[in-house]
Design an enzyme around this catalytic site. Structure first.
Site, PDB file in Angstrom:
ATOM      1  N   SER A 296       0.848 -85.267 -36.579  1.00  6.18           N
ATOM      2  CA  SER A 296      -0.113 -84.222 -36.239  1.00  6.18           C
ATOM      3  C   SER A 296       0.510 -82.841 -36.467  1.00  6.18           C
ATOM      4  O   SER A 296       1.010 -82.559 -37.550  1.00  6.18           O
ATOM      5  CB  SER A 296      -0.592 -84.414 -34.795  1.00  6.18           C
ATOM      6  OG  SER A 296      -1.689 -83.577 -34.512  1.00  6.18           O
TER       7      SER A 296
ATOM      8  N   ASP B 290      -5.577 -88.650 -37.957  1.00  5.16           N
ATOM      9  CA  ASP B 290      -4.384 -88.194 -37.240  1.00  5.16           C
ATOM     10  C   ASP B 290      -3.285 -89.247 -37.115  1.00  5.16           C
ATOM     11  O   ASP B 290      -3.534 -90.382 -36.727  1.00  5.16           O
ATOM     12  CB  ASP B 290      -4.836 -87.747 -35.847  1.00  5.16           C
ATOM     13  CG  ASP B 290      -3.711 -87.196 -34.985  1.00  5.16           C
ATOM     14  OD1 ASP B 290      -2.634 -86.915 -35.527  1.00  5.16           O
ATOM     15  OD2 ASP B 290      -3.937 -87.031 -33.781  1.00  5.16           O
TER      16      ASP B 290
END
Length: 387
Positions: free
Chosen positions: A77, A216
């Site tokens: 991320s 993600d």
């Protein structure tokens, strides 16, 4: 005479031990891992600025960069974004961003990344267009193989239902993973609920085309990529001739620095059973994501700490994490200037805090200790290469 002989034996033993210590340090695999957490990436950004500054002072080199000292840098991320910033080369084949440019990056671009709300109830909170724009602008056409050190950036393919790990060392077996860094960075940051998934294709030299449908990286690593980074480092130690003396899972020759983006003393948010009894599916989905991220971070740290302690190498692992975030600082998408200033303060204050309740050593002191090891190892390798 006997005393002289004993003294000589002692000297030989000391020299042998010293030589062994330096050899061990020279071949030590160094790993940096950076958690996910959106705008909270300002916290590890502050820590990285301090660490790089210490390395520059120790080596008397203002151009020293983190990529010069770590064999593996991994992130998920926002941690994946930081990984790219400090490993992607510029036109001079040096990292395009120094560590002291990370926090200003968030201040300049964070409000735009977390401002383009779609306004839709069904769909992601943000459209991701500005994020992609700035990634393309900063990272250009750079691909994984061009990274200045080994990287480990995670994502998750929702079409194949499998994690995708982008590393340099795996390209020989999986050339399709040599994607553009901006595609990788958007993918690892495409947190469900917040940003749309990312679709792109890569083409290999034999003409094959590969499709990716990614979200993600926290879905694959649950926010803390330390175990992933350590796994990549272990494989590197087994395959790279420079680390020929390192045995599989020999954590005595691993140096791991893991940076968190902060959490609450228990979870990002706390609830009572009475509150939760009234929740519907959507509210539970949000809460479960928060709880899973927090719990996983604790368990990953617990596991790694246990392994290093079992190998009598506890000083080779440092987890830098603030466990007492409050108010807006717990939010991954609050990019207001006031909140970002608070996050900087969190990082600066964290440096002065003790590493644990049982140790008087502060994070600042521990990072200086790590910096000294990194600096000495780099010098030993440079000396060996000059022969």
């Amino acid at each position: 005479m006997a005393t002289t002989k004993s003294f000589l034996i002692l000297i030989v033993m000391i020299l042998a031990t010293t030589s062994s210590t330096f050899a061990s340090l020279e071949e030590m695999v160094t790993v940096l891992s950076i958690d996910g957490g959106g705008i909270k990436g300002i916290i590890p950004g502050t820590i990285l600025e301090f660490l790089e500054g210490q390395l520059q002072k120790m080596d008397n080199n203002a151009d020293a960069r983190l990529a010069d000292y770590f064999d593996v840098i991994g992130g998920t991320s926002t941690g994946g974004l930081l990984t790219a910033m400090i490993t992607t080369p510029n036109e001079n084949n040096r990292p395009f961003a120094a560590a002291n440019e990370i926090v200003p990056f968030y201040f300049e671009h964070g409000p735009h990344i977390f401002n383009s709300s779609t306004g839709q109830f069904f769909g992601p909170k943000y459209d991701g267009k500005y994020l992609m724009q700035v990634l393309q602008e900063k990272l250009g056409e750079t691909r994984v193989h061009q990274a200045l050190t080994e990287v480990a950036i995670s994502s998750f393919d929702i079409k194949t239902n499998k994690p995708v790990i982008f590393t340099k060392s795996n390209l020989a077996k999986s050339p399709e993973l040599d994607a553009k860094m901006y595609d990788i960075c958007y993918s690892t940051a495409a947190a469900p609920i917040y940003f749309p998934p990312h679709h792109f294709v890569t083409h290999t030299s034999n003409g094959a085309t590969y499709e990716f449908n990614l979200v993600d990286g926290g879905v694959a690593t649950v926010g803390d990529p330390a175990l992933l980074s350590l796994s990549v480092a272990t494989r590197l130690a087994q395959e790279d001739p420079a680390f020929s003396s390192i045995k599989s899972l020999d954590y005595k020759q691993m140096l791991l620095l893991s940076l968190g983006t902060g959490t609450n003393s228990e979870f990002d948010k706390t609830y009572t059973a009475e509150e939760a009894a009234k929740w519907g599916p959507l509210r539970w989905m949000l809460a479960i994501q928060q709880m899973t991220n927090a719990a996983s971070s604790y368990m990953t740290d617990y596991y790694i700490s246990t392994v290093f302690q079992a190998r009598h190498s506890q000083n080779n692992y440092l987890r830098v994490q603030e466990n007492a975030l409050t108010g807006t600082t717990t939010e991954m998408d609050d990019a207001s200037e006031a909140n970002m200033e608070l996050l900087v303060q969190v990082g600066e204050t964290l440096l002065k805090k003790p590493v644990s309740k049982d140790s008087p050593e502060t994070y600042e002191e521990a990072l200086k200790r790590f910096a000294k090891l990194l600096s000495n190892r780099k010098k030993l390798r440079a000396n060996k290469a000059s022969y």
